[in-house]
Design a protein around this motif. Sequence first.
Motif, PDB file in Angstrom:
ATOM      1  N   GLN A  98      34.224  36.233  70.250  1.00 51.06           N
ATOM      2  CA  GLN A  98      34.531  37.571  70.755  1.00 51.06           C
ATOM      3  C   GLN A  98      33.407  38.533  70.379  1.00 51.06           C
ATOM      4  N   THR A  99      32.989  38.465  69.124  1.00 51.55           N
ATOM      5  CA  THR A  99      31.947  39.356  68.626  1.00 51.55           C
ATOM      6  C   THR A  99      30.630  39.108  69.343  1.00 51.55           C
ATOM      7  N   LYS A 100      30.304  37.853  69.600  1.00 55.98           N
ATOM      8  CA  LYS A 100      29.069  37.534  70.329  1.00 55.98           C
ATOM      9  C   LYS A 100      29.104  38.130  71.733  1.00 55.98           C
ATOM     10  N   MET A 101      30.221  37.979  72.410  1.00 51.97           N
ATOM     11  CA  MET A 101      30.320  38.472  73.787  1.00 51.97           C
ATOM     12  C   MET A 101      30.306  40.005  73.816  1.00 51.97           C
ATOM     13  N   VAL A 102      31.002  40.633  72.878  1.00 54.72           N
ATOM     14  CA  VAL A 102      31.020  42.104  72.829  1.00 54.72           C
ATOM     15  C   VAL A 102      29.623  42.641  72.500  1.00 54.72           C
ATOM     16  N   THR A 103      28.932  41.987  71.585  1.00 56.81           N
ATOM     17  CA  THR A 103      27.583  42.411  71.225  1.00 56.81           C
ATOM     18  C   THR A 103      26.643  42.286  72.411  1.00 56.81           C
ATOM     19  N   ALA A 104      26.711  41.162  73.109  1.00 54.08           N
ATOM     20  CA  ALA A 104      25.872  40.959  74.295  1.00 54.08           C
ATOM     21  C   ALA A 104      26.198  42.006  75.359  1.00 54.08           C
ATOM     22  N   ALA A 105      27.480  42.242  75.592  1.00 61.62           N
ATOM     23  CA  ALA A 105      27.902  43.217  76.601  1.00 61.62           C
ATOM     24  C   ALA A 105      27.437  44.622  76.231  1.00 61.62           C
ATOM     25  N   SER A 106      27.535  44.964  74.967  1.00 63.85           N
ATOM     26  CA  SER A 106      27.116  46.281  74.518  1.00 63.85           C
ATOM     27  C   SER A 106      25.625  46.496  74.756  1.00 63.85           C
ATOM     28  N   GLU A 107      24.824  45.508  74.429  1.00 61.23           N
ATOM     29  CA  GLU A 107      23.374  45.610  74.625  1.00 61.23           C
ATOM     30  C   GLU A 107      23.022  45.744  76.101  1.00 61.23           C
ATOM     31  N   GLN A 143      39.680  38.063  73.981  1.00 62.70           N
ATOM     32  CA  GLN A 143      40.892  37.715  73.241  1.00 62.70           C
ATOM     33  C   GLN A 143      41.884  36.993  74.144  1.00 62.70           C
ATOM     34  N   GLN A 144      42.063  37.508  75.353  1.00 59.31           N
ATOM     35  CA  GLN A 144      42.996  36.894  76.301  1.00 59.31           C
ATOM     36  C   GLN A 144      42.568  35.479  76.672  1.00 59.31           C
ATOM     37  N   LEU A 159      37.171  34.735  66.860  1.00 58.19           N
ATOM     38  CA  LEU A 159      36.655  36.046  66.487  1.00 58.19           C
ATOM     39  C   LEU A 159      35.130  36.073  66.573  1.00 58.19           C
ATOM     40  N   VAL A 160      34.480  34.999  66.169  1.00 57.88           N
ATOM     41  CA  VAL A 160      33.021  34.924  66.237  1.00 57.88           C
ATOM     42  C   VAL A 160      32.554  34.999  67.691  1.00 57.88           C
ATOM     43  N   ARG A 199      32.846  47.823  76.076  1.00 64.67           N
ATOM     44  CA  ARG A 199      32.968  46.968  74.876  1.00 64.67           C
ATOM     45  C   ARG A 199      34.427  46.659  74.586  1.00 64.67           C
ATOM     46  N   GLN A 200      35.273  47.685  74.634  1.00 65.75           N
ATOM     47  CA  GLN A 200      36.701  47.489  74.363  1.00 65.75           C
ATOM     48  C   GLN A 200      37.321  46.540  75.380  1.00 65.75           C
ATOM     49  N   PHE A 201      36.956  46.706  76.617  1.00 61.86           N
ATOM     50  CA  PHE A 201      37.503  45.860  77.667  1.00 61.86           C
ATOM     51  C   PHE A 201      37.055  44.407  77.484  1.00 61.86           C
ATOM     52  N   VAL A 202      35.775  44.204  77.200  1.00 63.18           N
ATOM     53  CA  VAL A 202      35.250  42.843  77.007  1.00 63.18           C
ATOM     54  C   VAL A 202      35.956  42.174  75.826  1.00 63.18           C
ATOM     55  N   ARG A 203      36.194  42.909  74.747  1.00 60.65           N
ATOM     56  CA  ARG A 203      36.911  42.325  73.603  1.00 60.65           C
ATOM     57  C   ARG A 203      38.308  41.878  74.027  1.00 60.65           C
TER      58      ARG A 203
END
Length: 135
Positions: free
Chosen positions: A39-48, A30-31, A36-37, A22-26
Amino acid sequence: MMTTSRDGELPLTNEHDIVLGRQFVRRMAQQQGFSLVDQTKMVTAASELARNTLIYGGGGTLKWTLVVDGVKRGLRLTFEDHGPGIPNMELALTDGWSSGSGLGLGLTGTRRLVNEFEIQSTVGVGTRVVITRWK
């Protein structure tokens, strides 16, 4: 489409790996300049998907690739396991259905959070999910 040389992979073998993923995907989002929205969508998808890879697939890998298509830039994530596979894909992609104790929104929710979603699964071989989010 052209992919950059910025790709790699992380193991998904325990809960700590999910947090690192999750940290890496965020950071990658960002890079890429995602809002922010997004980023949150991608981190949420990656986490699941990372959690599914660990819980249902017995562990696996998270692979990432920074992708470029003309002026578009994106982040593509691939989750692979060698678990039991998904016997009924149609059912697995139905809101509210779960083979475990979850709410049954993991795969369908993830599909709604990204621009591109692909899933391949073979019983007895494993599952591969590829997601892409474009900026």
